[in-house]
Scaffold this motif. Structure first.
Motif, PDB file in Angstrom:
ATOM      1  N   ALA A   8      12.271   1.602 -12.005  1.00 49.96           N
ATOM      2  CA  ALA A   8      11.137   0.895 -12.612  1.00 49.96           C
ATOM      3  C   ALA A   8       9.946   0.886 -11.670  1.00 49.96           C
ATOM      4  O   ALA A   8       8.791   1.034 -12.089  1.00 49.96           O
ATOM      5  CB  ALA A   8      11.558  -0.531 -12.979  1.00 49.96           C
ATOM      6  N   ARG A   9      10.218   0.703 -10.368  1.00 49.03           N
ATOM      7  CA  ARG A   9       9.132   0.711  -9.388  1.00 49.03           C
ATOM      8  C   ARG A   9       8.443   2.065  -9.341  1.00 49.03           C
ATOM      9  O   ARG A   9       7.207   2.152  -9.255  1.00 49.03           O
ATOM     10  CB  ARG A   9       9.677   0.347  -8.001  1.00 49.03           C
ATOM     11  CG  ARG A   9       8.606   0.350  -6.914  1.00 49.03           C
ATOM     12  CD  ARG A   9       9.166  -0.107  -5.587  1.00 49.03           C
ATOM     13  NE  ARG A   9      10.167   0.802  -5.056  1.00 49.03           N
ATOM     14  CZ  ARG A   9      11.022   0.491  -4.094  1.00 49.03           C
ATOM     15  NH1 ARG A   9      11.012  -0.719  -3.577  1.00 49.03           N
ATOM     16  NH2 ARG A   9      11.896   1.372  -3.655  1.00 49.03           N
ATOM     17  N   ALA A  10       9.216   3.135  -9.395  1.00 51.69           N
ATOM     18  CA  ALA A  10       8.621   4.473  -9.365  1.00 51.69           C
ATOM     19  C   ALA A  10       7.724   4.698 -10.574  1.00 51.69           C
ATOM     20  O   ALA A  10       6.661   5.326 -10.464  1.00 51.69           O
ATOM     21  CB  ALA A  10       9.724   5.530  -9.306  1.00 51.69           C
ATOM     22  N   VAL A  11       8.142   4.185 -11.731  1.00 50.38           N
ATOM     23  CA  VAL A  11       7.301   4.319 -12.933  1.00 50.38           C
ATOM     24  C   VAL A  11       6.004   3.537 -12.753  1.00 50.38           C
ATOM     25  O   VAL A  11       4.911   4.014 -13.096  1.00 50.38           O
ATOM     26  CB  VAL A  11       8.068   3.842 -14.183  1.00 50.38           C
ATOM     27  CG1 VAL A  11       7.140   3.816 -15.396  1.00 50.38           C
ATOM     28  CG2 VAL A  11       9.251   4.755 -14.449  1.00 50.38           C
ATOM     29  N   LEU A  12       6.118   2.318 -12.216  1.00 48.86           N
ATOM     30  CA  LEU A  12       4.918   1.510 -11.966  1.00 48.86           C
ATOM     31  C   LEU A  12       3.956   2.262 -11.053  1.00 48.86           C
ATOM     32  O   LEU A  12       2.745   2.341 -11.321  1.00 48.86           O
ATOM     33  CB  LEU A  12       5.316   0.181 -11.330  1.00 48.86           C
ATOM     34  CG  LEU A  12       4.178  -0.781 -10.994  1.00 48.86           C
ATOM     35  CD1 LEU A  12       3.496  -1.283 -12.254  1.00 48.86           C
ATOM     36  CD2 LEU A  12       4.689  -1.952 -10.166  1.00 48.86           C
ATOM     37  N   HIS A  13       4.479   2.833  -9.969  1.00 46.85           N
ATOM     38  CA  HIS A  13       3.630   3.589  -9.055  1.00 46.85           C
ATOM     39  C   HIS A  13       3.039   4.813  -9.745  1.00 46.85           C
ATOM     40  O   HIS A  13       1.895   5.204  -9.471  1.00 46.85           O
ATOM     41  CB  HIS A  13       4.422   4.012  -7.820  1.00 46.85           C
ATOM     42  CG  HIS A  13       4.828   2.858  -6.959  1.00 46.85           C
ATOM     43  ND1 HIS A  13       5.715   2.972  -5.905  1.00 46.85           N
ATOM     44  CD2 HIS A  13       4.464   1.536  -6.991  1.00 46.85           C
ATOM     45  CE1 HIS A  13       5.886   1.798  -5.335  1.00 46.85           C
ATOM     46  NE2 HIS A  13       5.143   0.918  -5.973  1.00 46.85           N
ATOM     47  N   ALA A  86      -0.903  -7.749  -5.338  1.00 50.93           N
ATOM     48  CA  ALA A  86      -1.349  -6.883  -6.436  1.00 50.93           C
ATOM     49  C   ALA A  86      -1.852  -5.559  -5.894  1.00 50.93           C
ATOM     50  O   ALA A  86      -1.523  -4.477  -6.424  1.00 50.93           O
ATOM     51  CB  ALA A  86      -2.436  -7.593  -7.241  1.00 50.93           C
ATOM     52  N   TRP A  87      -2.646  -5.611  -4.834  1.00 47.40           N
ATOM     53  CA  TRP A  87      -3.166  -4.374  -4.241  1.00 47.40           C
ATOM     54  C   TRP A  87      -2.040  -3.514  -3.675  1.00 47.40           C
ATOM     55  O   TRP A  87      -2.060  -2.285  -3.811  1.00 47.40           O
ATOM     56  CB  TRP A  87      -4.172  -4.730  -3.146  1.00 47.40           C
ATOM     57  CG  TRP A  87      -4.686  -3.552  -2.387  1.00 47.40           C
ATOM     58  CD1 TRP A  87      -5.660  -2.681  -2.785  1.00 47.40           C
ATOM     59  CD2 TRP A  87      -4.248  -3.105  -1.097  1.00 47.40           C
ATOM     60  NE1 TRP A  87      -5.860  -1.718  -1.819  1.00 47.40           N
ATOM     61  CE2 TRP A  87      -5.011  -1.955  -0.774  1.00 47.40           C
ATOM     62  CE3 TRP A  87      -3.312  -3.566  -0.189  1.00 47.40           C
ATOM     63  CZ2 TRP A  87      -4.834  -1.266   0.427  1.00 47.40           C
ATOM     64  CZ3 TRP A  87      -3.134  -2.881   1.008  1.00 47.40           C
ATOM     65  CH2 TRP A  87      -3.900  -1.741   1.304  1.00 47.40           C
ATOM     66  N   MET A  88      -1.036  -4.120  -3.043  1.00 47.00           N
ATOM     67  CA  MET A  88       0.100  -3.349  -2.552  1.00 47.00           C
ATOM     68  C   MET A  88       0.776  -2.603  -3.700  1.00 47.00           C
ATOM     69  O   MET A  88       1.172  -1.441  -3.559  1.00 47.00           O
ATOM     70  CB  MET A  88       1.111  -4.255  -1.842  1.00 47.00           C
ATOM     71  CG  MET A  88       0.678  -4.703  -0.465  1.00 47.00           C
ATOM     72  SD  MET A  88       2.044  -5.417   0.520  1.00 47.00           S
ATOM     73  CE  MET A  88       2.329  -6.953  -0.344  1.00 47.00           C
ATOM     74  N   GLY A  89       0.924  -3.281  -4.844  1.00 46.39           N
ATOM     75  CA  GLY A  89       1.490  -2.600  -6.004  1.00 46.39           C
ATOM     76  C   GLY A  89       0.632  -1.441  -6.466  1.00 46.39           C
ATOM     77  O   GLY A  89       1.138  -0.354  -6.762  1.00 46.39           O
ATOM     78  N   HIS A  90      -0.680  -1.655  -6.507  1.00 42.40           N
ATOM     79  CA  HIS A  90      -1.588  -0.579  -6.914  1.00 42.40           C
ATOM     80  C   HIS A  90      -1.474   0.627  -5.985  1.00 42.40           C
ATOM     81  O   HIS A  90      -1.586   1.775  -6.431  1.00 42.40           O
ATOM     82  CB  HIS A  90      -3.047  -1.076  -6.882  1.00 42.40           C
ATOM     83  CG  HIS A  90      -3.318  -2.211  -7.807  1.00 42.40           C
ATOM     84  ND1 HIS A  90      -4.320  -3.132  -7.579  1.00 42.40           N
ATOM     85  CD2 HIS A  90      -2.715  -2.602  -8.955  1.00 42.40           C
ATOM     86  CE1 HIS A  90      -4.323  -4.029  -8.551  1.00 42.40           C
ATOM     87  NE2 HIS A  90      -3.369  -3.724  -9.398  1.00 42.40           N
ATOM     88  N   ARG A  91      -1.270   0.383  -4.699  1.00 46.64           N
ATOM     89  CA  ARG A  91      -1.261   1.454  -3.703  1.00 46.64           C
ATOM     90  C   ARG A  91       0.138   2.022  -3.419  1.00 46.64           C
ATOM     91  O   ARG A  91       0.300   2.863  -2.546  1.00 46.64           O
ATOM     92  CB  ARG A  91      -1.874   0.948  -2.393  1.00 46.64           C
ATOM     93  CG  ARG A  91      -3.382   0.743  -2.459  1.00 46.64           C
ATOM     94  CD  ARG A  91      -4.083   1.991  -2.898  1.00 46.64           C
ATOM     95  NE  ARG A  91      -5.538   1.928  -2.745  1.00 46.64           N
ATOM     96  CZ  ARG A  91      -6.379   2.744  -3.353  1.00 46.64           C
ATOM     97  NH1 ARG A  91      -5.904   3.662  -4.179  1.00 46.64           N
ATOM     98  NH2 ARG A  91      -7.674   2.640  -3.169  1.00 46.64           N
ATOM     99  N   GLY A  92       1.141   1.553  -4.153  1.00 43.66           N
ATOM    100  CA  GLY A  92       2.466   2.137  -3.998  1.00 43.66           C
ATOM    101  C   GLY A  92       3.225   1.673  -2.773  1.00 43.66           C
ATOM    102  O   GLY A  92       4.163   2.344  -2.320  1.00 43.66           O
ATOM    103  N   ILE A  93       2.868   0.517  -2.214  1.00 44.21           N
ATOM    104  CA  ILE A  93       3.629  -0.042  -1.091  1.00 44.21           C
ATOM    105  C   ILE A  93       4.961  -0.551  -1.633  1.00 44.21           C
ATOM    106  O   ILE A  93       5.012  -1.204  -2.688  1.00 44.21           O
ATOM    107  CB  ILE A  93       2.841  -1.182  -0.419  1.00 44.21           C
ATOM    108  CG1 ILE A  93       1.513  -0.647   0.149  1.00 44.21           C
ATOM    109  CG2 ILE A  93       3.666  -1.849   0.664  1.00 44.21           C
ATOM    110  CD1 ILE A  93       1.669   0.441   1.199  1.00 44.21           C
ATOM    111  N   ASN A  94       6.057  -0.285  -0.917  1.00 38.61           N
ATOM    112  CA  ASN A  94       7.371  -0.660  -1.456  1.00 38.61           C
ATOM    113  C   ASN A  94       8.198  -1.582  -0.561  1.00 38.61           C
ATOM    114  O   ASN A  94       9.360  -1.856  -0.862  1.00 38.61           O
ATOM    115  CB  ASN A  94       8.180   0.585  -1.822  1.00 38.61           C
ATOM    116  CG  ASN A  94       8.416   1.511  -0.648  1.00 38.61           C
ATOM    117  OD1 ASN A  94       8.205   1.150   0.502  1.00 38.61           O
ATOM    118  ND2 ASN A  94       8.843   2.733  -0.947  1.00 38.61           N
TER     119      ASN A  94
END
Length: 547
Positions: A8-13, A86-94
């Protein structure tokens, strides 16, 4: 449109990557800017695949900077956390790494946990926890659990006596308990006390062991216990830092132990593999040896947004960040983190944070373009002026970051004149940034409008947006000039030395007034509550080094 990923995280990224290709902007500290998308743009995309350059892309912060014991201060930090997560999510930080110290009563910030979980950002716990895993109250009854100094006396402070089976049992049990109580933990960071020397044991059973081997014995004990917890148990991290930065060739880590290489005193003017640098080669060599000893299992812990290392001054080093990450990748590393200081790092080092986040996914980014794009995304109404300012800060950084902690110049006279000239030139470049910000405030960069009231409103709005950065750079200018004057004082003698030195220290001391002008929400808890104390420590050290 189909966006597919292994999780799911990969799809979000993947979704955020797609939006970025279509022109969306995800600037740190601003709401996402989502443009209108025409069908032709989608048709032109075609199928593509993204494989991030680094599999673990993390940020790290000291838990103490949340000031969680005070509800109002905690809320100030948490308000920033909503934006940052939110920004970490936008930038693909995991991943996000919490650093605990012995004075901390928390292992994590519960208020932040749901922000990370909803974006698939894995939490990592630990930090400088060895002094906590061996409770200090045990000292009265069992001083033999604790480290012995060169004077033969047991010390309540520091790490532990690794020759004590009972002490190791306590540490092992404490670590296992920590993991059982926090099953979401992705990595357990087992670090020693955050001191230079004196934290390890010198008793008869330990004296023959280097700090590295003493530390390795502890981490291996913890790792063996974690392995017994099953496949879901996290790996343990051994910190290569200060006393343990140079690897002992006799290190024999277990398979579930990773090293975490933290080169805080390296040069940030040059990339880690720059042949022109005289400082970084020994750091790079230590990293290569660690990679061999740990069969490639390694994390890099970087300091691109370290407010203490950079003296609270503005800094932009996109060239170093991009070239570093390319060098680490060529060496086979796929895990990296960057230290942050909450809202202040977002204010003072936006170029570094944006460049780091993007380069951990795609190594081929143009660092010059990344700097300009950061200015455009953060300040769309005055991007040209702010790009000019950010470029000036980058030139200043290349001149000032020629030694470790910027606030504590090397005391030796060799090279002092050159360092002084570099600091003065860095201050001059910072003034370019200040001038650009002032032009925005005056309305010169506000854009044309037939309505004078509209021009004034735009100028006021943009002044609020860039005013904090302007104040930060003014602090930086005066601090750099004061440090340059201090270096001059070091070349003098007698009364003249102390007179010039006192003027220099006074100038550095006054500079902090500019940071006091910045709104607390923008400068964050670290500047609001911590910097004043640290600034006094810096000034005192400068005074002592004149004697």
């Amino acid at each position: 449109l189909v966006v597919a990923g292994a999780s799911a995280r990969a799809v979000l990224h993947g979704v955020y990557d797609l939006l970025g290709r279509l022109g969306a902007r995800f600037a740190l500290g601003r709401a996402p800017a989502l443009p209108r998308v025409e069908s032709a743009q989608l048709d032109a995309l075609g199928p593509y695949r993204v494989t991030p350059a680094f599999s673990r892309r993390a940020f790290a912060s000291d838990i103490m900077t949340w000031h969680y014991e005070d509800p109002a201060r905690l809320q100030t930090h948490v308000a920033h956390d909503h934006e940052f997560a939110a920004w970490m999510g936008h930038r693909g930080i995991n991943a996000f790494e919490y650093i605990r110290h012995d004075q901390d009563t928390r292992l994590k910030i519960d208020e932040v946990a749901p922000m990370l979980a909803r974006r698939g950002i894995e939490p990592e716990y630990g930090g400088h926890v060895l002094p906590l895993l061996l409770p200090r109250e045990r000292f009265a009854e069992h001083p033999e659990y604790f480290p012995c100094g060169d004077d033969g006396q047991r010390k309540r402070d520091g790490n532990l006596c690794v020759s004590s089976v009972a002490a190791l049992d306590l540490v092992r049990a404490g670590a296992v308990g920590m993991v059982r109580q926090n099953p979401e933990m992705a990595t357990l960071h087992i670090w020693g006390a955050d001191v230079r020397g004196g934290a390890w044991c010198r008793c008869g059973g330990c004296a023959a062991l280097s700090p590295q081997l003493q530390y390795m014995r502890v981490v291996n004990e913890v790792a063996a216990a974690l392995a017994g917890e099953g496949a879901a148990a996290p790996p343990a991290a051994y910190l290569a830092y200060h006393d343990t930065l140079e690897p002992d060739p006799a290190l024999r880590p277990l398979d579930n132990v990773w090293f975490e290489w933290a080169p805080r005193e390296r040069c940030y003017r040059h990339a880690i593999d720059d042949p022109a640098c005289t400082v970084n080669p020994r750091y790079r060599e230590s990293l290569e040896r660690y990679l061999d000893l740990f069969d490639g299992r390694g994390h890099v812990f970087e300091y691109y947004a370290d407010a203490i290392l950079f003296g609270g001054m503005g800094c932009a080093i996109p060239s170093t960040v991009v070239r570093d990450l390319n060098a680490y990748h060529r060496m086979g590393l796929r895990s990296i983190s960057c230290l942050t200081f909450g809202a202040f790092s977002a204010l003072a080092y936006p170029v570094n944070l944006e460049t780091f986040a993007r380069a951990t996914r795609s190594l081929g980014i143009d660092y010059g373009a990344a700097l300009d794009e950061t200015a455009t995304a953060r300040h769309p109404g005055c991007s040209a002026a702010m790009a000019q300012a950010y470029n000036a800060v980058a030139r200043a950084s290349a001149l000032a970051l020629t030694y470790g902690d910027v606030m504590l110049p090397p005391a030796e006279s060799a090279g002092a004149a050159e360092r002084r000239e570099r600091l003065l030139e860095a201050a001059a470049q910072m003034r370019v940034g200040v001038a650009a910000a002032r032009a925005i405030a005056s309305g010169a960069a506000a854009g044309a409008s037939a309505d004078a009231a509209v021009r004034m409103e735009l100028a006021a709005k943009r002044d609020l947006e860039v005013g904090a950065e302007r104040d930060l750079w003014e602090y930086s200018v005066e601090t750099l000039e004061g440090l340059a004057q201090w270096l001059l004082a070091r070349t003098l003698t007698g009364a003249e030395r102390h007179a010039v030195g006192a003027q220099a220290i006074e100038k550095v001391g006054r500079a902090i007034r500019h940071l006091r002008e910045i709104d607390s929400a923008r400068k964050g808890t670290w500047v609001t509550y911590d910097l004043e104390r640290l600034h006094e420590i810096w000034l005192e050290k400068l005074k002592r080094r004149l004697d």
